[in-house]
Design an enzyme around this catalytic site. Sequence first.
Site, PDB file in Angstrom:
ATOM      1  N   SER A  32       0.811  -1.211   0.000  1.00 54.30           N
ATOM      2  CA  SER A  32       0.000   0.000   0.000  1.00 54.30           C
ATOM      3  C   SER A  32       0.851   1.269   0.000  1.00 54.30           C
ATOM      4  CB  SER A  32      -0.961  -0.040   1.199  1.00 54.30           C
ATOM      5  OG  SER A  32      -1.932   0.964   1.108  1.00 54.30           O
ATOM      6  N   GLU A  58      10.546   5.536  -9.717  1.00 55.85           N
ATOM      7  CA  GLU A  58      10.237   5.945 -11.093  1.00 55.85           C
ATOM      8  C   GLU A  58      10.461   7.434 -11.350  1.00 55.85           C
ATOM      9  OE1 GLU A  58       6.976   2.415 -12.094  1.00 55.85           O
ATOM     10  OE2 GLU A  58       6.394   4.522 -12.295  1.00 55.85           O
ATOM     11  N   LYS A  88      -0.344  -4.262  -3.497  1.00 60.16           N
ATOM     12  CA  LYS A  88      -1.675  -3.759  -3.150  1.00 60.16           C
ATOM     13  C   LYS A  88      -1.868  -2.410  -3.840  1.00 60.16           C
ATOM     14  CE  LYS A  88      -4.746  -2.256   0.491  1.00 60.16           C
ATOM     15  NZ  LYS A  88      -4.898  -0.905  -0.101  1.00 60.16           N
TER      16      LYS A  88
END
Length: 457
Positions: A289, A300, A314
């Site tokens: 999460s 990224e 998740k």
Amino acid sequence: MVAVAIVAAGGLGYALRPVLDPSVQQVPSSFTKVLATYNSIQEKYYKKTSSKTLANGAISGMMASLGDQFSTYLENDEKSSLDSTISASFGGIGATVQQTSSHLEVASLQAGSPSQKAGMKVGDQLVKVNGKSVEKSGVNAAVSKIRGKIGTTVTVTVRRDGKLLKLTMKRAKITTDTVTTSLAPADKSVGILTITSFSEPTAKQFKAGVKALRKQGAKKFIVDLRGNPGGLLEDALQIGSMGLKNGQTIVKVQDRSGATQVYTAGKQYDHGFKVKEPLAVLIDGDSASASEILAGAWNESRGVPLIGETSYGKGTVQNVAQISKNAEVKLTVAKWLTPNGNWINKKGLAPTIKTSYPAWAQIQGFSTSKMKLGDESADVHSLQISLQAAGQTIPEANGYFGPTTQTAVKNFQTQQGLPATGETDVATIQALIKLLSGKLAQNDNAISSAVTYLQKH
């Protein structure tokens, strides 16, 4: 020793702010079947059933029909547990209790806490809570009796120097540390920030941790998210923003219509505080999460390496709606995407540098502490692997407690100053876990890999 703080435990992966609107909308005609069933039960069932029980059953049934493990109906203790997890605070006395081989004892006290003010001391043996014995209780059972509503009174009886002392104190708001810091043993210029969950104080604690490590000489940072089940998106956004340039994407949240909201770094989240030093992030199969949101954002948008094992996966967002004083609904309302638009649900984030715990460090625990010659079980297999890691000679971890395993147990017990019975007990297992925990702290492959990476960048 097994130590448990007098705190509330967290649950896996919730996110965003608790802002669902629980107000009643128009009831669809299909719900006439629900009302008809309710009336039939109330009028004709062979014994009386409370309307509250039936209503709770209907709500639970609706949530179960979604087939979503993260959408749940929470009432009473479950609601309180989630609320405590979100706030990282609870009603307690500011003490930590640990289980020894023979009793429960106080392991630590928070400065200025009710327990300290009442005169409790480290080493006190826990005997009673509100007049009821807890000497044969486990740590969790005793702790649950001590915790309670902020402002209420609790009386704890302790044994000290052979005498019983009654200590009465008023429960206060106790805030949990969700961020801990240290310097890497192999390189004191590398600071380690371990985040155990994302709760209301986490971003502030992270900022304070970075500042403290800088003062200690840290020039680079490892952020350890292993075992972190997630938490509030708000805190993940704040910490994520601290590690990115303004305008860089932290996360994208997409609702069921496909509308996407992009969250980007900026002063609205980090208030101008930035972590520009080189970073590395540690993840494992229990990082979920909000942990994955932060890891994905830095990986990224900034190129921060992810070190460890593939994360949980998740990719959904939950909000919480309070529907009564003692009940609330946690409901999945959207899915989240990484800055590059990847949905990692049930896939997880792949590590840039793969490292894993040794087999002995992945043992989840023992269902029993008592093992002896002739036993054959998964616990014996775990015991053999653990003894091998502790330096004992066992040719094969086959799950059978034979003479070789018995000798290894005796040797270990002798080394630890325990009775060399050749059979395991609570004291033997605790000594084994303590030894291996120390070994893992000194030989953490992920930490070592992160330090090596940071030394080159």
